[in-house]
Design an enzyme around this catalytic site. Structure first.
Site, mmCIF file in Angstrom:
data_model
loop_
_atom_site.group_PDB
_atom_site.id
_atom_site.type_symbol
_atom_site.label_atom_id
_atom_site.label_comp_id
_atom_site.label_asym_id
_atom_site.label_seq_id
_atom_site.Cartn_x
_atom_site.Cartn_y
_atom_site.Cartn_z
ATOM 1 N N ASP A 118 2.688 19.018 24.660
ATOM 2 C CA ASP A 118 2.294 20.057 24.909
ATOM 3 C C ASP A 118 0.914 20.517 24.645
ATOM 4 O O ASP A 118 1.120 21.949 24.035
ATOM 5 C CB ASP A 118 3.221 20.665 24.038
ATOM 6 N N HIS A 143 6.471 32.179 27.208
ATOM 7 C CA HIS A 143 5.660 31.095 26.289
ATOM 8 C C HIS A 143 5.743 30.295 28.378
ATOM 9 O O HIS A 143 6.950 29.998 28.859
ATOM 10 C CB HIS A 143 4.910 30.108 25.693
ATOM 11 N N LYS A 168 9.518 19.191 30.602
ATOM 12 C CA LYS A 168 10.634 20.295 29.930
ATOM 13 C C LYS A 168 11.045 21.395 29.108
ATOM 14 O O LYS A 168 9.926 22.043 29.929
ATOM 15 C CB LYS A 168 10.878 19.379 28.418
ATOM 16 N N CYS A 181 7.607 21.432 18.563
ATOM 17 C CA CYS A 181 7.471 19.902 19.573
ATOM 18 C C CYS A 181 6.924 18.930 19.161
ATOM 19 O O CYS A 181 7.126 17.857 19.491
ATOM 20 C CB CYS A 181 6.418 20.240 21.299
#
Ligand code: VGL
Ligand code: ZN
Length: 218
Positions: A17, A97, A120, A164
């Site tokens: 990410d 986001h 994802k 994450c």
């Protein structure tokens, strides 16, 4: 556990990410502390260096639809960064986001270095901190791709350490990979969260390391 890599072992980078919305530098909606231009350039340089040494690079990308249930704005009365109960599960309320197709969802380096980008969090009903499986148990395909490529070891880094990165690392350990967490290339939401996350990852068998130590082994 944590045996030394053998000759049949194969390492990949897993960049988690690394997206505009999670950075201060890009004025992201869910900016993580310490994500300044130096952090961003350091991650890009390290990733290019690994790639040039022949290590395949996989990236995860948070990729939410506008109506995702993890956004506070989609849950009237909810307070940001606090959990609410949805369908019997606790869900933290995030600022909107990484909405599909927006600049905030962009990964901050060219895709030409990536073996694959695994998206994802597309299902509006389930969050997916992990790059492997969402909260509804749906697999992303990352494990299949890595296994098919014969990957045994993962160099993991990115954003955010206590969200994450942590969930991706724990799923990677469960899936049988030897996981090396490159701490200097990670940033997290809170100092306490980072400390607790690193401790939990270490306890579950993650090798806690950094870029300098990894590079010294090449
Ligand atoms: C993340 C919160 C919500 C992350 C993603 O990438 O760490 N955090 N969605
Ligand atoms: Zn998200």
């Amino acid at each position: 556990m944590n045996a030394q890599p053998g000759k049949n072992d194969k390492t990949a980078v897993l960049l988690v990410d690394f997206q505009e919305d999670f950075t201060v530098e890009k004025k992201g909606s869910l900016a993580v502390a310490g994500t300044d231009v130096t952090y961003i350039e350091t991650v890009i340089q390290a990733t290019q260096a690994f790639s040039e040494k022949g290590i395949p690079v996989y990236a995860t990308q948070d990729w939410h639809p506008e109506n995702h249930m993890c956004f506070g704005v989609n849950n009237p009365g909810a307070t940001l960064f606090e959990p609410i109960e949805i369908d019997g599960r606790s869900q933290i309320m995030w600022p909107a986001h990484c909405i599909q197709g927006t600049d905030g969802a962009n990964i901050m380096m060219g895709n030409d270095r990536f073996e694959a980008v695994v998206q994802k969090g597309m299902d509006p009903k389930f969050d997916s901190y992990s790059g492997f499986t969402d909260d509804g148990g749906e697999k992303t395909g990352l494990d299949n791709q890595l296994k098919q490529a014969g990957i045994t070891d993962l160099f993991v880094y990115g954003l955010a350490t206590d969200v994450c990165v942590k969930f991706t690392v724990l799923d990677a350990i469960t899936a049988g990979y030897r996981v090396h967490l490159l701490c200097d290339l990670c940033r997290g939401l809170t100092p306490e969260g980072i400390t607790a996350a690193i401790e939990e990852m270490r306890e579950k068998g993650t090798i806690i390391t950094d870029t300098a130590a990894i590079m010294a082994d090449f």
